[in-house]
Design an enzyme around this catalytic site. Structure first.
Site, short mmCIF file in Angstrom:
data_model
loop_
_atom_site.label_atom_id
_atom_site.label_comp_id
_atom_site.label_asym_id
_atom_site.label_seq_id
_atom_site.Cartn_x
_atom_site.Cartn_y
_atom_site.Cartn_z
N ALA A 117 0.81 -1.22 0.00
CA ALA A 117 0.00 0.00 0.00
C ALA A 117 0.84 1.27 0.00
O ALA A 117 0.30 2.37 0.07
CB ALA A 117 -0.92 -0.02 1.22
N HIS A 213 -0.83 7.52 4.05
CA HIS A 213 0.53 7.13 4.43
C HIS A 213 1.48 8.24 3.99
O HIS A 213 1.43 8.65 2.83
CB HIS A 213 0.95 5.84 3.72
CG HIS A 213 -0.01 4.71 3.87
ND1 HIS A 213 -0.07 3.93 5.00
CD2 HIS A 213 -0.96 4.22 3.04
CE1 HIS A 213 -1.00 3.01 4.87
NE2 HIS A 213 -1.57 3.16 3.68
N1 LIG Z 1 1.65 -4.83 2.06
C1 LIG Z 1 0.50 -4.19 2.23
O1 LIG Z 1 0.46 -2.96 2.17
C2 LIG Z 1 -0.76 -4.97 2.48
C3 LIG Z 1 -1.99 -4.29 2.46
C4 LIG Z 1 -3.15 -5.03 2.69
C5 LIG Z 1 -3.09 -6.39 2.96
N2 LIG Z 1 -1.87 -7.01 2.98
C6 LIG Z 1 -1.78 -8.47 3.27
O2 LIG Z 1 -2.55 -9.17 2.33
C7 LIG Z 1 -3.23 -10.23 2.99
C8 LIG Z 1 -4.47 -10.62 2.17
O3 LIG Z 1 -5.39 -9.54 2.16
P1 LIG Z 1 -6.92 -9.81 1.77
O4 LIG Z 1 -7.62 -8.50 1.76
O5 LIG Z 1 -6.98 -10.65 0.55
O6 LIG Z 1 -7.41 -10.67 3.03
P2 LIG Z 1 -8.68 -11.65 3.10
O7 LIG Z 1 -8.91 -11.89 4.54
O8 LIG Z 1 -9.79 -11.14 2.26
O9 LIG Z 1 -8.17 -13.02 2.42
C9 LIG Z 1 -7.16 -13.84 2.97
C10 LIG Z 1 -7.16 -15.18 2.25
O10 LIG Z 1 -6.03 -15.93 2.72
C11 LIG Z 1 -6.46 -17.23 3.12
N3 LIG Z 1 -5.52 -17.68 4.15
C12 LIG Z 1 -5.37 -17.22 5.42
N4 LIG Z 1 -4.36 -17.88 6.04
C13 LIG Z 1 -3.88 -18.75 5.13
C14 LIG Z 1 -2.84 -19.70 5.16
N5 LIG Z 1 -2.09 -19.89 6.24
N6 LIG Z 1 -2.62 -20.45 4.04
C15 LIG Z 1 -3.35 -20.27 2.92
N7 LIG Z 1 -4.35 -19.36 2.83
C16 LIG Z 1 -4.59 -18.63 3.93
C17 LIG Z 1 -7.89 -17.06 3.57
O11 LIG Z 1 -8.58 -18.29 3.53
C18 LIG Z 1 -8.38 -16.07 2.50
O12 LIG Z 1 -8.66 -16.78 1.30
C19 LIG Z 1 -3.51 -9.67 4.39
O13 LIG Z 1 -3.60 -10.71 5.33
C20 LIG Z 1 -2.32 -8.79 4.66
O14 LIG Z 1 -1.30 -9.53 5.38
C21 LIG Z 1 -0.72 -6.33 2.74
#
Ligand SMILES: NC(=O)c1ccc[n+]([C@@H]2O[C@H](COP(=O)([O-])OP(=O)(O)OC[C@H]3O[C@@H](n4cnc5c(N)ncnc54)[C@H](O)[C@@H]3O)[C@@H](O)[C@H]2O)c1
Length: 260
Positions: A117, A213
């Protein structure tokens, strides 16, 4: 893809529209999670890492969370499969960084960290080469976006009427106390001065609707400030559209003959 939640689904749809010829073909999901979205999108589902490795994906992208980086990414790297991760907050654990590096060396593979992000990390990395004196990250979100975090015990989120700073410290403490908001601070810390030296300020502001941010860096190169005001993903207000797009950009760059 590891995970197939809001970010994964948005990314698959966006890649399909892009005309780059790249497809999210499969997802590794926890055994008990719903496979409905993946089935709807004709995305093959794996529940077992070994089965995914045997299928030999050309690249795996993690959109699942910190535990997935810890548990699933090392065996993929050891198997020689390149991985893009977006759950960068997991890298506040120095032991995990060492494990990922050893796995990538053993497998002859690469771990690629999407910018998520935030932006300006290229400038921060370049500026670091000449010496940085200060990096300050200010993260500000609407009060509702901090619900369920340690901010709830540091200020009265529903009652605040103006921008309220509830945390000032370094990136190490921020990652520890606000793990669900650690992705951006970790990205800034890793690109710049590290977790101990990166200053973090976190605030809630009832007057804003998107997550903002700001990064200000000073050093031998001069000074820069970057500000982002991110819209959320429609299916998960906690995730920015830009974070999903950063994964898409990393995938496209990985396969492109020219990494523009
Ligand atoms: N770098 C950044 O700026 C940033 C910003 C937003 C989100 N993120 C990361 O991205 C991730 C995903 O975001 P999202 O909106 O898709 O979340 P979400 O909750 O909508 O989806 C998460 C998915 O991951 C699956 N999951 C959870 N743990 C798992 C595991 N151990 N093995 C396999 N699958 C698993 C869940 O079943 C679901 O399908 C967040 O958890 C966060 O860590 C990073």
């Amino acid at each position: 893809m590891i995970g197939y939640g809001a970010m994964g689904q948005s990314l698959r749809a966006s890649l399909a529209k892009s005309g780059d010829g790249l497809t999210i073909a499969a997802a590794l999901l926890p055994t008990l999670s719903s496979c409905d979205a993946a089935s709807r999108d004709s995305v093959r589902v794996f529940h077992d890492i070994d089965d995914l490795v045997a299928w030999r994906p050309s690249l795996v992208v993690e959109c699942a969370g910190h535990a997935a980086v810890r548990d699933i990414v090392p065996p993929l790297l050891r198997a020689g499969i390149d991985v893009v991760i977006v759950s960068i907050g997991s890298l506040s654990d120095a032991g995990l960084i060492d494990e990922l590096e050893a796995a990538a060396l053993a497998g002859g593979s690469h771990l690629i960290v999407a910018s998520g992000a935030i932006g300006g990390l290229d400038a921060l990395r370049a500026a670091k080469r000449a010496g940085l004196t200060s990096v300050v990250y200010l993260g500000c979100k609407p009060p509702a976006a901090w619900q369920g975090s340690a901010a709830e015990s540091l200020c009265d989120l529903p009652q605040i009427t103006s921008r309220t700073v509830f945390f000032e410290g370094n990136a190490e403490e921020a990652a520890r106390r606000f793990p669900k908001n650690a992705n951006v601070t970790a990205a800034v810390a890793l690109a710049g001065l590290g977790f101990d030296q990166t200053k973090v300020v976190l605030a809630a502001d009832p007057a804003i609707t998107c997550n903002s941010h700001n990064v200000t860096a000073t050093g031998a190169f001069g000074e820069f400030s970057i500000a982002l005001h991110n819209n959320p993903l429609p299916d998960n207000p906690k995730t920015s559209l830009l974070a999903a797009m950063s994964v898409e950009a990393s995938i496209v760059r990985h396969f492109a003959p020219l990494a523009l």
